[in-house]
Design a protein around this motif. Structure first.
Motif, PDB file in Angstrom:
ATOM      1  N   TYR A 133      34.664  19.634  34.038  1.00  0.00           N
ATOM      2  CA  TYR A 133      35.857  19.047  33.676  1.00  0.00           C
ATOM      3  C   TYR A 133      35.246  17.238  34.498  1.00  0.00           C
ATOM      4  CZ  TYR A 133      38.208  22.470  34.491  1.00  0.00           C
ATOM      5  OH  TYR A 133      39.291  23.740  33.822  1.00  0.00           O
ATOM      6  N   PRO A 134      35.540  16.722  34.128  1.00  0.00           N
ATOM      7  CA  PRO A 134      35.687  14.754  34.233  1.00  0.00           C
ATOM      8  C   PRO A 134      35.599  14.616  35.583  1.00  0.00           C
ATOM      9  CG  PRO A 134      38.650  14.623  33.160  1.00  0.00           C
ATOM     10  CD  PRO A 134      37.653  16.225  33.486  1.00  0.00           C
ATOM     11  N   ASP A 135      35.361  13.362  36.349  1.00  0.00           N
ATOM     12  CA  ASP A 135      35.647  13.091  37.735  1.00  0.00           C
ATOM     13  C   ASP A 135      37.366  12.800  38.072  1.00  0.00           C
ATOM     14  OD1 ASP A 135      32.326  13.535  38.277  1.00  0.00           O
ATOM     15  OD2 ASP A 135      32.092  11.247  37.798  1.00  0.00           O
ATOM     16  N   ILE A 136      37.569  13.076  38.789  1.00  0.00           N
ATOM     17  CA  ILE A 136      38.701  12.720  39.211  1.00  0.00           C
ATOM     18  C   ILE A 136      39.405  11.038  39.320  1.00  0.00           C
ATOM     19  CG2 ILE A 136      40.597  13.353  40.991  1.00  0.00           C
ATOM     20  CD1 ILE A 136      39.960  15.380  39.998  1.00  0.00           C
ATOM     21  N   PRO A 137      38.488  10.164  39.693  1.00  0.00           N
ATOM     22  CA  PRO A 137      38.596   8.604  39.637  1.00  0.00           C
ATOM     23  C   PRO A 137      39.206   8.282  38.149  1.00  0.00           C
ATOM     24  CG  PRO A 137      37.085   9.007  41.124  1.00  0.00           C
ATOM     25  CD  PRO A 137      36.709  10.045  40.923  1.00  0.00           C
ATOM     26  N   ILE A 138      37.982   9.124  37.048  1.00  0.00           N
ATOM     27  CA  ILE A 138      37.592   8.989  35.802  1.00  0.00           C
ATOM     28  C   ILE A 138      39.165   9.547  35.147  1.00  0.00           C
ATOM     29  CG2 ILE A 138      37.217   9.256  33.797  1.00  0.00           C
ATOM     30  CD1 ILE A 138      34.153   9.136  35.074  1.00  0.00           C
ATOM     31  N   LEU A 139      39.329  10.937  35.483  1.00  0.00           N
ATOM     32  CA  LEU A 139      40.980  11.174  34.869  1.00  0.00           C
ATOM     33  C   LEU A 139      41.831  11.063  35.743  1.00  0.00           C
ATOM     34  CD1 LEU A 139      42.042  13.894  33.943  1.00  0.00           C
ATOM     35  CD2 LEU A 139      41.405  14.817  35.869  1.00  0.00           C
ATOM     36  N   ARG A 140      41.616  10.511  37.217  1.00  0.00           N
ATOM     37  CA  ARG A 140      43.694   9.575  37.160  1.00  0.00           C
ATOM     38  C   ARG A 140      43.662   7.869  36.700  1.00  0.00           C
ATOM     39  NH1 ARG A 140      41.402   9.299  42.617  1.00  0.00           N
ATOM     40  NH2 ARG A 140      42.614  10.346  42.954  1.00  0.00           N
ATOM     41  N   ASP A 141      42.289   7.406  36.453  1.00  0.00           N
ATOM     42  CA  ASP A 141      42.497   5.653  35.966  1.00  0.00           C
ATOM     43  C   ASP A 141      43.063   6.167  34.816  1.00  0.00           C
ATOM     44  OD1 ASP A 141      41.983   3.473  35.258  1.00  0.00           O
ATOM     45  OD2 ASP A 141      40.279   4.022  33.682  1.00  0.00           O
ATOM     46  N   ILE A 171      44.559   8.920  33.449  1.00  0.00           N
ATOM     47  CA  ILE A 171      46.314   9.158  33.579  1.00  0.00           C
ATOM     48  C   ILE A 171      47.163   8.151  33.670  1.00  0.00           C
ATOM     49  CG2 ILE A 171      48.255  10.373  35.402  1.00  0.00           C
ATOM     50  CD1 ILE A 171      47.127  12.271  33.384  1.00  0.00           C
ATOM     51  N   HIS A 172      46.754   7.480  34.773  1.00  0.00           N
ATOM     52  CA  HIS A 172      47.231   5.732  35.042  1.00  0.00           C
ATOM     53  C   HIS A 172      47.763   5.161  33.403  1.00  0.00           C
ATOM     54  CE1 HIS A 172      46.370   5.802  39.501  1.00  0.00           C
ATOM     55  NE2 HIS A 172      47.490   7.224  39.077  1.00  0.00           N
ATOM     56  N   ARG A 173      46.855   4.694  33.096  1.00  0.00           N
ATOM     57  CA  ARG A 173      46.607   4.315  31.656  1.00  0.00           C
ATOM     58  C   ARG A 173      48.241   4.689  30.727  1.00  0.00           C
ATOM     59  NH1 ARG A 173      42.078   3.805  28.777  1.00  0.00           N
ATOM     60  NH2 ARG A 173      40.216   4.479  31.035  1.00  0.00           N
ATOM     61  N   SER A 174      48.094   6.086  30.442  1.00  0.00           N
ATOM     62  CA  SER A 174      48.870   6.609  30.014  1.00  0.00           C
ATOM     63  C   SER A 174      50.148   6.365  30.126  1.00  0.00           C
ATOM     64  CB  SER A 174      48.353   8.208  29.707  1.00  0.00           C
ATOM     65  OG  SER A 174      48.963   9.056  30.944  1.00  0.00           O
ATOM     66  N   ILE A 175      50.610   6.188  30.978  1.00  0.00           N
ATOM     67  CA  ILE A 175      52.088   5.658  31.637  1.00  0.00           C
ATOM     68  C   ILE A 175      52.594   4.331  31.676  1.00  0.00           C
ATOM     69  CG2 ILE A 175      53.245   5.221  34.065  1.00  0.00           C
ATOM     70  CD1 ILE A 175      51.159   7.641  35.351  1.00  0.00           C
ATOM     71  N   ASP A 176      53.673   4.786  30.559  1.00  0.00           N
ATOM     72  CA  ASP A 176      54.385   3.805  29.828  1.00  0.00           C
ATOM     73  C   ASP A 176      55.544   4.079  29.536  1.00  0.00           C
ATOM     74  OD1 ASP A 176      54.102   1.085  28.840  1.00  0.00           O
ATOM     75  OD2 ASP A 176      53.214   2.145  26.664  1.00  0.00           O
ATOM     76  N   GLY A 177      56.051   2.898  28.912  1.00  0.00           N
ATOM     77  CA  GLY A 177      58.037   3.287  29.044  1.00  0.00           C
ATOM     78  C   GLY A 177      59.201   2.753  30.874  1.00  0.00           C
ATOM     79  N   HIS A 178      60.152   2.626  30.289  1.00  0.00           N
ATOM     80  CA  HIS A 178      60.876   2.382  30.854  1.00  0.00           C
ATOM     81  C   HIS A 178      62.108   3.725  30.517  1.00  0.00           C
ATOM     82  CE1 HIS A 178      59.338  -1.357  32.768  1.00  0.00           C
ATOM     83  NE2 HIS A 178      59.280  -1.154  31.551  1.00  0.00           N
ATOM     84  N   PRO A 179      62.237   4.610  31.696  1.00  0.00           N
ATOM     85  CA  PRO A 179      61.962   4.846  32.973  1.00  0.00           C
ATOM     86  C   PRO A 179      60.109   5.541  32.041  1.00  0.00           C
ATOM     87  CG  PRO A 179      63.138   6.565  32.545  1.00  0.00           C
ATOM     88  CD  PRO A 179      62.899   5.796  31.297  1.00  0.00           C
ATOM     89  N   PRO A 180      58.849   5.630  33.580  1.00  0.00           N
ATOM     90  CA  PRO A 180      57.922   5.653  33.127  1.00  0.00           C
ATOM     91  C   PRO A 180      57.091   7.283  33.054  1.00  0.00           C
ATOM     92  CG  PRO A 180      58.334   4.926  35.257  1.00  0.00           C
ATOM     93  CD  PRO A 180      59.671   5.201  34.848  1.00  0.00           C
ATOM     94  N   LYS A 181      56.895   7.068  31.484  1.00  0.00           N
ATOM     95  CA  LYS A 181      56.557   8.652  30.753  1.00  0.00           C
ATOM     96  C   LYS A 181      54.963   8.673  31.393  1.00  0.00           C
ATOM     97  CE  LYS A 181      60.400   7.401  27.870  1.00  0.00           C
ATOM     98  NZ  LYS A 181      60.410   6.627  26.655  1.00  0.00           N
ATOM     99  N   ILE A 182      54.155   9.393  31.056  1.00  0.00           N
ATOM    100  CA  ILE A 182      53.268   9.923  30.832  1.00  0.00           C
ATOM    101  C   ILE A 182      52.600  10.537  29.424  1.00  0.00           C
ATOM    102  CG2 ILE A 182      51.008  11.698  32.135  1.00  0.00           C
ATOM    103  CD1 ILE A 182      52.572  12.174  34.466  1.00  0.00           C
ATOM    104  N   THR A 183      52.137   9.279  28.659  1.00  0.00           N
ATOM    105  CA  THR A 183      51.711   9.985  27.485  1.00  0.00           C
ATOM    106  C   THR A 183      51.128  10.669  27.528  1.00  0.00           C
ATOM    107  OG1 THR A 183      50.791   7.845  27.324  1.00  0.00           O
ATOM    108  CG2 THR A 183      52.899   7.959  26.721  1.00  0.00           C
TER     109      THR A 183
END
Lengths: 447, 1013
Positions: free
Chosen positions: B972-980, B982-994
């Motif tokens: 699995y990837p390192d958690i910080p990488i995975l987190r990062d 996930i964060h970058r995939s979040i977009d829109g209003h309301p926020p969506k995890i793409t």
């Protein structure tokens, strides 16, 4: 004004030969300067007469004789080209020229003409002579005087005459125009075919002479200067005169050449034409060139009359010689009564000139002898030089002449004129000039 | 009587002799002169007709002393032209005469020359001029007048009209003015100069002399006359006839002048012309600033000395002088079949100089190796030309060189403005192509967006060997009638693209490749071949697929989503470069690089321009075939183009794509003259649409694995109702993932890796990969891992669906070329066939999954398609015809895929948002209670062991693939990488995890793991 006679070539010289004799005999009295142009040497007779005329000079002018008489000046212009033996050499500067090479001269002349030996004459090629002799065209001897007549005499059939007659006309015209010389009448005596050519001297002489005659005369038709030709007389032609043969060797010898047998003699005709053209002042110049030809000559003397004058004059001179009369003019106190004052005064005058030149009378006590000796030498010549007597034909029939005839001569007066010191270096020179004067006036008026 | 010239007492005795003899009547002339006079006549004629050379020689000492008195300082020898033998001399009296030593032999020679050289048509004219000149200003009786009279008399003048080819030169002849022997001071010289006009050969062609149409008076002017102003319509000249002038309108063409449409004026030089116009050429012209000056030879205007000029003034124009040969190639290039050659000899920059391209007669004789052109009408040139090339210096034949234009202008409407002119064949890269107003893509490929070029030129590299083709435009078959609507569907894939169209009158219910697919191998049928050559059918002119393109491929409708790049130019990469693959072929050309995957923007590497270039290229290449197939005859057509896009496109990518489509529409509008409107639908929905009415009530999981993405459509067919979509989305785990992995595994450097990637792609598309890599262990290992990971992802989707749904049947549809890597890299295809290998491969994986009620689906519409990729394009086409969705223009709200792994967000305020592995995330799932800041800037935890339950035999199979003993060892990837991520995939209003954790794990860590040892 002094008229001018320009003789061109051998024919011109022969006319002059007779003309001068008639002048010496007093038959021709016009004053004229004489220009003799020829590629050959001047005839000995003319040379002798020219020398004699020189002895007649008394004043500063060359033609100033005692008593201010204008004596003829003879200017010989020898036109033999220098710079080579052939026309080719003269014109190209090279003795030989390969025919395969080009030279501008071949644009003008054919090879045959160019290879002519010039020392033997111009071989009846007027073109050559007109070109090769052009340095004389501006000779001052050709310059006419105002109010004068210029007569050009020459044979259009010959090399020199044919080649230079027209150029002479042109040259005189140049003087007239350039120096604005007024009232000059230019006349000419042209000799066409007037004699039977000698065999072998010139190849195809008859057709060549005919060609020359035709084309030289034709050149007058186009020459600008022809417009200035007042009148002309043509002797001979067309067609050869088979009755008359020139004896060129005799002519060139010049001694005692016989006179013509008849009036139709071409040279005689030439002399008559000269006299006519010199004396004719009334005839107006015709408009057309062909109308300017003189058809009939005025005769001022006849051949028979001239011959009689010749015999008398020569007889008188002989008689003076024979009687040592000249020396006696100085020494004989009765001389004035025998020969008249004129010749005695002349002899005495020249004796005093001799004394003046020699430093006193004592120095010239032998002047009478010198005078007699000079008289004889002038008449008979010295060594090979002709004497004036040789110029005239031998006369077989002498005329009886009396000394009184000498007194009848209109001798010039010694008070007239001023003798030129440079002409009288010594007593001999004075004696020769005195003798010349005596002969001249004797020939001219004793008859 | 004999006449000897030397009897004349003058230097010019020979000359005068001729004059005087000639002045006599003939019957009175000496017979001995007959030969000379005959020679004189020959010389006069030869002199006047220019057949004598005159050589002047200066007279030097001592002769000059004798001639200068007569004004003569030189001799002008006359020689027969071209010889060195003097035959005469110019005469100041009779013009010219034989030399003094003239002989009969000279006459014979001269006569011989005369017989050869005489020109009866000229002599009268030049004699007439000479006589006039001699008489001018002369009084009667002058030598000149007399000579004139002789000439009049001796030569029967007859016709004295100016010959057509009159051309003369004045020679100075010294003429005797007076017959003198002594030069007069201060008076005119005895020699005059008269300038006699004689014929000159060489430039003695017929000459055009402008004449008054009313009175024939010449229209030439004196040198000092004012210049005549000229405009495009010509110019007016008034004749100077003393009795009254007339206005004349003259044509500049008669003066060899061409006023170009630009501000240039071409003044032709007649040098090299092989024929003469009926009116003749004007004299040579000279350009001085804005003036063109013409000076006529005096002979051409009847000896006129003053008025023999024309100066034409061209205000605000640039005047250029050119030789006619300058506009022609030095050597004609004959591409293709010799006997069919119709190229013309014009250099490209002079193609517009030809007035009548349709009427030129071309005679190509392969036996004699000769090309002859007839009836060439050059602008500004007053007559048609004939031009011939022959022999090895004149003709170069290149049978392996073809010349074409795409599309065929005769098949396109007038408003169509996009064309490509190209060279084809093995020698194309040794040559160049050029048209007016075109842009160079490659030296042998040019593009025009200003309509069909009127001409195109093909040259070698020197530019001196070439041919120019003029393109005949047939009357347009397109009517300006009512607007028609036409429909296109395009699946713009990462690796490949497919285009469909809908013929008029058809609905989009059941499109099929055979009726609706656009076969790229047929593009070439719309080429207009100006020169055909044999062979090299793979690619036409480096930008078009050959007629046999794709015939060995599984799917001949595939269009590579790849570009060749050279400097800033791109074309579709239809396959490997033929020259690079064959080192024996000549040429040093090398593409800068091949471009792929430009469908996606990489970080820091925007591919917008390439996408746009590709789509423009794709459509402009496709439309001619579409028009042809549609039988389109209306110039007012509107094309509705449906695109499919992957849901993996984020919002920004979609907006970019929409902008791009709008721009492509506009580009197409301006370059083709038709109207365009683009539509868009996501690939997953497209896939759903493609299924249409098939299998009503059935649930399908369509996994469309293309080159760049695997697009997921998990839906139940609604029949008359809309389909029910359970999951939909897109992951970047597809064919390119495998290709990149294999290339990276095989090559150590980035450059070699890039080369191998293209090699692999080409091998796949040509089906060569199975033989090249079928038994390659690395390829097999990576392929096994690749398939297992893809299926693990699908297993998670199915498991998530089953969390909430009954155990109903699910049809797993594996579409897209990514799945076909299985047989593409199998050596068993040779013996067992590709379909069997495909079925066995995925049946094996299905067996490992051992999912109840899960079956691979091979029914309609998949069964009827060449490849499953067609589903997407069919969906896109249906969208255009039906719903007309423009999803790209809408707010992204579609994707929803299971998270795959548990994770949670914990805010500083203690609020917690936990998302289980089976929860859907994506554009369609908004987190309304949380802000983006709370989701991205605050705490988040991941629980990677929380996965759908494993069942045997899949668990063992997967662990074996991962080569680990238990689940905890799965990479699995390192958690910080995975987190990062996930964060970058979040977009829109309301926020969506793409993107859920599993998608990120699949796209990144597991993709990397594919090649790990």
């Amino acid at each position: 004004m002094t008229d001018k006679i320009i003789t061109v070539g051998g024919t011109g010289q022969m006319v002059l030969h007779y003309y001068l004799q008639l002048y010496l005999l007093g038959l021709i009295t016009e004053e004229a300067d004489l220009v003799v142009i020829d590629s050959d040497d001047i005839l000995p007779s003319i040379r002798t007469m020219r020398s004699f005329f020189g002895e007649l000079q008394y004043g500063g002018q060359t033609n100033e004789s005692l008593g201010k008489l204008r004596i003829p000046r003879i200017s010989p212009l020898h036109v033999r080209p220098s710079g080579g033996d052939t026309a080719l050499e003269v014109l190209t500067g090279r003795k030989h020229w390969k025919r395969t090479d080009t030279h501008p001269v071949y644009a003008f002349f054919n090879d045959d003409s160019l290879r002519q030996e010039l020392k033997q004459g111009l071989f009846a090629r007027p073109a050559l002579s007109s070109v090769l002799t052009q340095d004389i065209f501006q000779n001052q001897a050709l310059r006419p005087e105002p109010n004068s007549t210029v007569i050009i005499v020459g044979a259009v059939t010959g090399g020199t005459g044919g080649g230079l007659t027209a150029p002479m006309l042109d040259a005189v015209q140049v003087f007239i125009q350039r120096e604005r010389i007024e009232n000059v009448k230019i006349r000419a005596v042209f000799f066409g075919e007037y004699f039977r050519p000698q065999e072998g001297l010139i190849k195809d002489a008859i057709p060549r002479f005919q060609s020359n005659q035709t084309l030289v005369l034709r050149s007058f038709g186009d020459a600008d200067a022809a417009e200035s030709l007042h009148s002309y007389f043509i002797v001979g032609g067309p067609g050869p005169n088979l009755d008359f043969e020139r004896k060129t060797e005799t002519e060139k010898g010049g001694r005692n050449i016989t006179w013509p047998n008849n009036e139709s003699n071409p040279f005689w005709q030439g002399v008559l034409a000269l006299e006519h053209l010199l004396r004719d002042t009334a005839t107006e110049k015709a408009m057309k060139f062909e109308d300017r030809e003189v058809q009939n000559l005025s005769t001022y003397f006849s051949l028979r009359g001239a011959e009689l004058r010749l015999r008398k004059s020569l007889s008188m001179v002989r008689m003076l010689n024979k009687k040592k009369a000249i020396s006696r003019l100085c020494k004989d106190p009765w001389a004035k009564w025998i020969w008249g004052e004129g010749p005695v005064e002349i002899a005495s005058h020249y004796w005093s000139i001799a004394a003046a030149r020699e430093g006193g009378k004592e120095a010239v006590t032998d002047f009478p002898k010198e005078l007699q000796r000079a008289f004889e030498r002038l008449w008979r010549g010295e060594d090979k030089d002709l004497g004036l007597g040789d110029v005239f034909p031998n006369i077989t029939q002498a005329e009886r002449m009396r000394p009184g005839k000498m007194a009848a001569i209109r001798w010039p007066r010694v008070s007239e004129g001023k003798w030129a010191r440079e002409l009288f270096d010594d007593k001999k020179r004075a004696a020769r000039r005195a003798a010349a004067i005596l002969i001249f006036w004797t020939l001219r008026e004793a008859a | 009587m004999t006449i000897h010239p030397e009897s004349i007492p003058h230097l010019l005795h020979n000359d005068l002799a001729y004059l005087w003899v000639l002045e006599k009547q003939p019957e009175l002339r000496p017979r001995t002169w007959e030969a000379r006079l005959e020679a004189w006549q020959y010389l006069v004629e030869l002199l006047l007709i220019g057949e004598l050379d005159v050589k002047e020689e200066v007279i030097r000492e001592p002769l000059i002393a004798y001639t200068s008195q007569h004004g003569i300082d030189k001799v002008s020898w006359a020689l027969v032209r071209g010889s060195d033998e003097f035959v005469g001399v110019l005469s100041p009296v009779v013009l010219v005469r034989p030399l003094p030593d003239f002989t009969d032999q000279d006459l014979a020679k001269l006569k011989q020359v005369y017989e050869v050289k005489r020109r009866r048509e000229d002599i009268g004219f030049y004699l007439h001029l000479a006589i006039r000149e001699l008489k001018t200003g002369q009084p009667p009786g002058s030598f000149r007048t007399r000579l004139a009279s002789i000439l009049e008399k001796e030569f029967a003048l007859g016709q004295t009209n100016r010959p057509n080819n009159a051309f003369g030169a004045r020679i100075h002849v010294a003429m005797l003015r007076q017959l003198l022997w002594t030069q007069r001071v201060g008076q005119p010289a005895t020699i005059d100069q008269v300038d006699v006009l004689i014929r000159r050969s060489g430039n003695g062609d017929r000459v055009y002399v402008p004449r008054c149409k009313t009175c024939s008076y010449t229209l030439t002017k004196s040198r000092a006359s004012a210049p005549i102003s000229v405009d495009e319509s010509g110019f007016r000249v008034e004749c100077e006839n003393p009795s009254g002038g007339h206005i004349n309108q003259l044509d500049v063409t008669d003066f060899l002048i061409w006023i170009r449409p630009d501000n240039k004026v071409i003044v032709w030089d007649q040098d090299g012309a092989t024929a003469i116009p009926e009116k003749g050429f004007p004299p040579k012209s000279y350009i001085k600033g804005i003036h063109v000056e013409f000076e006529w030879n005096e002979a051409q205007i009847d000896g006129e000395r003053e008025k023999r000029f024309l100066v034409l003034e061209f205000k605000q124009k640039e005047l250029i002088q050119r030789k006619l040969k300058d506009i022609f190639f030095d050597t004609i290039l004959v591409p293709g079949h010799f006997e069919e050659f119709r190229g013309l000899p014009f250099r490209p920059e002079w193609a517009d100089a030809l007035e009548n391209p349709d009427q030129v007669q071309v005679n190509a004789d392969p036996v004699a190796s000769r090309v002859t052109y007839g009836n060439l009408r050059i602008k500004g040139w007053p007559m048609p030309l004939t031009w011939t090339y022959s022999g090895s210096w004149g003709v170069v034949h290149k049978s392996n060189l073809g010349v074409g234009i795409y599309p065929d202008p005769n098949m396109m409407p007038e408003q169509w403005r996009w064309y490509r002119c190209f060279l084809h064949g093995s020698l194309r890269r040794e040559h160049r192509i050029q048209t007016a107003s075109s842009q160079t893509i490659l030296p042998w490929l040019v593009e025009s967006v200003k309509g069909s070029p009127q001409s195109l030129s093909v040259t070698d590299k020197t530019g001196d060997v070439g041919a120019t083709y003029f393109i005949k435009n047939a009357p347009s078959a397109f009517a300006d009638d009512n607007r028609s609507n036409f429909y296109l569907g395009i699946d713009f894939g990462t690796t490949n693209t497919i285009v469909y169209f809908l013929p008029p009158g058809e609905d989009a219910e059941n499109p099929l490749p055979e009726t609706n697919g656009l076969k790229p191998s047929l593009f070439g049928t719309n080429v207009k071949w100006l020169a055909k050559c044999d062979g090299f059918t793979d690619v036409i002119g480096d930008f078009l697929p050959g007629l046999k393109y794709g015939e060995k491929a599984v799917d001949p409708y595939i269009i590579p989503s790849a570009l060749w790049k050279k400097q800033d130019q791109v074309v579709i990469r239809w396959g490997p470069d033929e020259f690079e693959s064959n080192p024996q072929t000549p040429g040093t050309f090398k593409w800068d690089k091949a471009l792929g995957n430009f469908k996606w923007d990489k970080e820091g590497v925007p591919n917008y321009a390439y996408r746009k270039a590709y789509l423009r290229e794709l459509l402009l290449l496709s439309l001619p075939l579409v028009i042809s197939n549609l039988g389109l005859h209306s110039s007012k057509a509107k094309f509705h183009i449906g695109f499919a896009f992957p849901l993996a496109f984020n919002y920004k990518a979609r907006r970019n794509m929409q902008t791009l489509l709008d721009e492509v529409d506009e580009t197409l509008r301006t370059t083709t003259g038709f109207d365009y409107e683009s539509y868009s639908i996501n690939e997953s929905t497209a896939c759903v649409r493609a299924f249409g009415a098939f299998n009503r009530g059935d649930t399908f999981l369509v996994a469309d694995m293309g080159g760049g993405t695997m697009d997921i459509s998990f839906f139940t067919v609604g029949g008359s109702q809309p389909n029910t979509i359970h999951q939909i989305g897109s992951v970047q785990f597809a064919g390119e993932t495998y290709v990149r992995a294999l290339a990276r595994k095989k090559q150590s450097t980035a450059e070699k890796e890039e080369d191998l990637r293209w090699s692999l792609r080409d091998a796949i598309s040509s089906s060569a990969s199975r033989t090249e890599y079928g038994k390659d262990e690395a390829a097999r290992t990576i392929l096994d891992r690749f398939g297992a990971l893809a299926f693990e992802f699908l297993r998670t989707l199915i498991a998530a669906y089953r969390e909430f749904s009954s155990e109903e049947d699910i049809h797993l549809v594996l579409v897209g070329n990514g799945w076909h890597l299985a047989e593409a890299f199998s050596s068993e295809v040779e013996t067992r066939g590709d379909k069997r290998v495909f079925n066995e491969h995925y049946s094996h994986l299905m067996a490992q999954l051992a999912q109840v009620n899960l079956k691979l689906y091979f029914g309609e519409p998949v069964r009827s398609l060449r490849s499953s990729k067609h589903l997407i394009v069919i969906g896109a086409l249906k969208n255009v015809k039906g719903q007309k969705s423009k999803e790209l223009a809408e707010e992204p709200s579609l994707s929803k895929l299971p998270a795959g792994r548990d994770f949670e967000f914990v805010t500083t305020k203690g609020r917690v948002k936990r998302i289980s592995w089976h929860d859907l995330v994506g554009e369609a799932v908004g987190l309304t209670d949380f802000s983006i800041k709370e989701l991205t800037k605050e705490r988040s935890d991941f629980f990677l062991t929380e996965v759908p339950d494993f069942h045997e035999p899949w668990e063992s199979y997967l662990l074996r693939i991962f080569e680990v003993a238990d689940q905890s060892k799965i990479p699995y990837p390192d958690i910080p990488i995975l987190r990062d991520n996930i964060h970058r995939s979040i977009d829109g209003h309301p926020p969506k995890i793409t993107k859920g954790p599993l998608q990120i794990i699949l796209e990144q860590r597991w993709t990397d793991w594919l090649i790990e040892d």
